[in-house]
Scaffold this active site. Sequence first.
Site, PDB file in Angstrom:
ATOM      1  N   ALA A  65       0.867  -1.180   0.000  1.00 31.85           N
ATOM      2  CA  ALA A  65       0.000   0.000   0.000  1.00 31.85           C
ATOM      3  C   ALA A  65       0.904   1.230   0.000  1.00 31.85           C
ATOM      4  O   ALA A  65       2.048   1.176   0.481  1.00 31.85           O
ATOM      5  CB  ALA A  65      -0.899  -0.016   1.227  1.00 31.85           C
ATOM      6  N   GLY A 109       0.636  -4.987   0.922  1.00 30.76           N
ATOM      7  CA  GLY A 109      -0.551  -5.076   0.072  1.00 30.76           C
ATOM      8  C   GLY A 109      -0.251  -5.696  -1.288  1.00 30.76           C
ATOM      9  O   GLY A 109      -1.147  -6.268  -1.916  1.00 30.76           O
ATOM     10  N   GLU A 112      -0.443  -9.296  -0.674  1.00 24.77           N
ATOM     11  CA  GLU A 112      -1.870  -9.609  -0.456  1.00 24.77           C
ATOM     12  C   GLU A 112      -2.640  -9.631  -1.779  1.00 24.77           C
ATOM     13  O   GLU A 112      -3.492 -10.497  -2.005  1.00 24.77           O
ATOM     14  CB  GLU A 112      -2.474  -8.592   0.520  1.00 24.77           C
ATOM     15  CG  GLU A 112      -1.933  -8.784   1.932  1.00 24.77           C
ATOM     16  CD  GLU A 112      -2.291  -7.642   2.869  1.00 24.77           C
ATOM     17  OE1 GLU A 112      -2.106  -6.465   2.487  1.00 24.77           O
ATOM     18  OE2 GLU A 112      -2.757  -7.926   3.985  1.00 24.77           O
ATOM     19  N   GLU A 132       4.622  -4.973   7.204  1.00 26.33           N
ATOM     20  CA  GLU A 132       3.870  -3.880   7.821  1.00 26.33           C
ATOM     21  C   GLU A 132       4.263  -3.636   9.267  1.00 26.33           C
ATOM     22  O   GLU A 132       4.139  -2.524   9.778  1.00 26.33           O
ATOM     23  CB  GLU A 132       2.360  -4.165   7.746  1.00 26.33           C
ATOM     24  CG  GLU A 132       1.766  -4.137   6.350  1.00 26.33           C
ATOM     25  CD  GLU A 132       1.759  -5.484   5.649  1.00 26.33           C
ATOM     26  OE1 GLU A 132       2.567  -6.377   6.025  1.00 26.33           O
ATOM     27  OE2 GLU A 132       0.961  -5.654   4.713  1.00 26.33           O
TER      28      GLU A 132
HETATM   29  N1  DAK Z   1       4.665   3.305  -0.532  1.00 29.24           N
HETATM   30  C1  DAK Z   1       5.070   4.472  -1.099  1.00 29.24           C
HETATM   31  N2  DAK Z   1       6.255   4.611  -1.758  1.00 29.24           N
HETATM   32  C2  DAK Z   1       7.041   3.537  -1.837  1.00 29.24           C
HETATM   33  C3  DAK Z   1       6.693   2.286  -1.275  1.00 29.24           C
HETATM   34  C4  DAK Z   1       5.428   2.194  -0.606  1.00 29.24           C
HETATM   35  N3  DAK Z   1       4.968   1.056  -0.088  1.00 29.24           N
HETATM   36  N4  DAK Z   1       7.698   1.429  -1.509  1.00 29.24           N
HETATM   37  C5  DAK Z   1       8.631   2.098  -2.199  1.00 29.24           C
HETATM   38  N5  DAK Z   1       8.244   3.362  -2.402  1.00 29.24           N
HETATM   39  C6  DAK Z   1       8.958   4.430  -3.095  1.00 29.24           C
HETATM   40  C7  DAK Z   1      10.128   4.937  -2.275  1.00 29.24           C
HETATM   41  O1  DAK Z   1       9.705   5.879  -1.335  1.00 29.24           O
HETATM   42  C8  DAK Z   1      11.012   5.540  -3.364  1.00 29.24           C
HETATM   43  O2  DAK Z   1      10.452   6.776  -3.733  1.00 29.24           O
HETATM   44  P1  DAK Z   1      11.404   8.095  -3.892  1.00 29.24           P
HETATM   45  O3  DAK Z   1      12.073   8.257  -2.588  1.00 29.24           O
HETATM   46  O4  DAK Z   1      12.359   7.729  -4.995  1.00 29.24           O
HETATM   47  O5  DAK Z   1      10.445   9.192  -4.243  1.00 29.24           O
HETATM   48  C9  DAK Z   1      10.792   4.573  -4.532  1.00 29.24           C
HETATM   49  O6  DAK Z   1       9.570   3.894  -4.279  1.00 29.24           O
HETATM   50  C10 DAK Z   1      11.904   3.544  -4.636  1.00 29.24           C
HETATM   51  O7  DAK Z   1      12.013   2.898  -3.368  1.00 29.24           O
HETATM   52  P2  DAK Z   1      13.415   2.742  -2.616  1.00 29.24           P
HETATM   53  O8  DAK Z   1      14.338   3.882  -2.928  1.00 29.24           O
HETATM   54  O9  DAK Z   1      13.099   2.500  -1.183  1.00 29.24           O
HETATM   55  O10 DAK Z   1      13.986   1.431  -3.318  1.00 29.24           O
HETATM   56  P3  DAK Z   1      14.954   0.341  -2.680  1.00 29.24           P
HETATM   57  O11 DAK Z   1      15.339  -0.549  -3.818  1.00 29.24           O
HETATM   58  O12 DAK Z   1      16.061   0.994  -1.881  1.00 29.24           O
HETATM   59  O13 DAK Z   1      14.068  -0.480  -1.646  1.00 29.24           O
HETATM   60  C11 DAK Z   1      12.051  -1.661  -0.943  1.00 29.24           C
HETATM   61  C12 DAK Z   1      12.983  -1.260  -2.128  1.00 29.24           C
HETATM   62  C13 DAK Z   1      10.819  -2.350  -1.553  1.00 29.24           C
HETATM   63  C14 DAK Z   1      12.780  -2.685  -0.053  1.00 29.24           C
HETATM   64  C15 DAK Z   1      11.668  -0.410  -0.122  1.00 29.24           C
HETATM   65  O14 DAK Z   1      11.174   0.574  -1.043  1.00 29.24           O
HETATM   66  C16 DAK Z   1      10.625  -0.675   0.908  1.00 29.24           C
HETATM   67  O15 DAK Z   1      10.924  -1.233   1.974  1.00 29.24           O
HETATM   68  N6  DAK Z   1       9.388  -0.259   0.617  1.00 29.24           N
HETATM   69  C17 DAK Z   1       8.283  -0.349   1.563  1.00 29.24           C
HETATM   70  C18 DAK Z   1       7.796  -1.773   1.667  1.00 29.24           C
HETATM   71  C19 DAK Z   1       6.697  -1.886   2.691  1.00 29.24           C
HETATM   72  O16 DAK Z   1       6.858  -1.558   3.858  1.00 29.24           O
HETATM   73  N7  DAK Z   1       5.552  -2.330   2.234  1.00 29.24           N
HETATM   74  C20 DAK Z   1       4.384  -2.503   3.052  1.00 29.24           C
HETATM   75  C21 DAK Z   1       3.600  -1.223   2.930  1.00 29.24           C
HETATM   76  S1  DAK Z   1       2.308  -1.178   4.131  1.00 29.24           S
HETATM   77  C22 DAK Z   1      -4.779  -1.650   5.918  1.00 29.24           C
HETATM   78  C23 DAK Z   1      -4.761  -2.519   4.838  1.00 29.24           C
HETATM   79  C24 DAK Z   1      -3.598  -2.804   4.176  1.00 29.24           C
HETATM   80  C25 DAK Z   1      -2.436  -2.252   4.597  1.00 29.24           C
HETATM   81  C26 DAK Z   1      -2.433  -1.389   5.673  1.00 29.24           C
HETATM   82  C27 DAK Z   1      -3.595  -1.080   6.331  1.00 29.24           C
HETATM   83  N8  DAK Z   1      -5.989  -1.322   6.609  1.00 29.24           N
HETATM   84  C28 DAK Z   1      -7.225  -2.022   6.282  1.00 29.24           C
HETATM   85  C29 DAK Z   1      -6.069  -0.189   7.485  1.00 29.24           C
HETATM   86  C30 DAK Z   1      -1.248  -2.538   3.874  1.00 29.24           C
HETATM   87  C31 DAK Z   1      -0.132  -1.923   4.236  1.00 29.24           C
HETATM   88  C32 DAK Z   1       1.067  -2.023   3.437  1.00 29.24           C
HETATM   89  O17 DAK Z   1       1.129  -2.624   2.387  1.00 29.24           O
END
Ligand code: DAK
Length: 258
Positions: A65, A109, A112, A132
């Site tokens: 997400a 997400g 998921e 998450e």
């Molecule tokens: N959201 C927004 N931007 C993201 C992103 C994300 N999930 N993942 C990556 N990006 C963006 C980065 O911010 C960066 O943008 P700029 O800084 O260049 O503007 C760009 O994509 C490239 O990312 P990185 O520079 O970080 O690239 P790396 O190769 O160094 O790292 C990575 C790749 C995938 C390991 C890293 O980007 C990362 O850890 N990303 C986040 C992964 C993560 O935490 N995903 C889970 C998200 S939370 C809910 C229902 C569902 C959910 C929540 C609540 N409810 C019903 C309330 C679901 C939640 C999630 O999915």
Amino acid sequence: MAYETLLIETADAVTLIRLNRPGALNALNGQLMDELTAALDVAEADPGVRCIVITGSDRAFAAGADIKEMAAKSYAEVYGEDFITRNWERVTRCRKPVIAAVAGYALGGGCELAMMCDFIIAAENAKFGQPEINLAVSPGAGGTQRLTRFVGKSKAMDMVLTARMMDAAEADRCGLVSRVVPLAELIPTALKAAKKIAALSPNAVMLTKEMVGAAYETPLSQGVKLERRLFHSLFAFEDKAEGMAAFIEKRPPSFTGR
Ligand code: DAK
């Protein structure tokens, strides 16, 4: 409809939907999920489409997400606007088969969404995770439930509590994905599977999908009973007669969907 976050092609009765927010590793924001919902509505309504493939880029299926969109949301807002539920679960209601073709990151997400599809074909560079917990939230689109059913309690707990990613080989071993192929072969392999499905009797395909889906929702005796009823119902279609006649006459079948 013009899509800004998706690239869509339809050929040979298969719609290929590519998630396309390259600057954000295909993070799933509201616009993308609205567009994906609309694209799935279109594919479902088109009798010329028999199978759907959802994919991302070589680097990311989807990194979750959109954290930047979620960061500012309050409890009142997510509850009030029915965040996630409103537009995230369309794929689970598709009657036509949906294949996830996953390369790179499928996190949060993104993992998921892949698990909501009927099966996952992974490239060798795929990485699956539910990180998450690092953000002080939990999976919210079915991750704790579907991942546990796919890989069992121990691996699911390990992944959701430590945020550890699983590579494609491990995902293959534990049944999260149906097969792993070299990155260059991901889309050709997914399209070949989709075209094989698209050439079959659509009613047999949809009812068989429904039977397997029921295995996740019902006790065994109920699931077997449902299977028996749906199996019987397939005898009502002209395609059943055609499929069996073609076998006996040693010719390719020609299915009409009737
Ligand atoms: N959201 C927004 N931007 C993201 C992103 C994300 N999930 N993942 C990556 N990006 C963006 C980065 O911010 C960066 O943008 P700029 O800084 O260049 O503007 C760009 O994509 C490239 O990312 P990185 O520079 O970080 O690239 P790396 O190769 O160094 O790292 C990575 C790749 C995938 C390991 C890293 O980007 C990362 O850890 N990303 C986040 C992964 C993560 O935490 N995903 C889970 C998200 S939370 C809910 C229902 C569902 C959910 C929540 C609540 N409810 C019903 C309330 C679901 C939640 C999630 O999915």
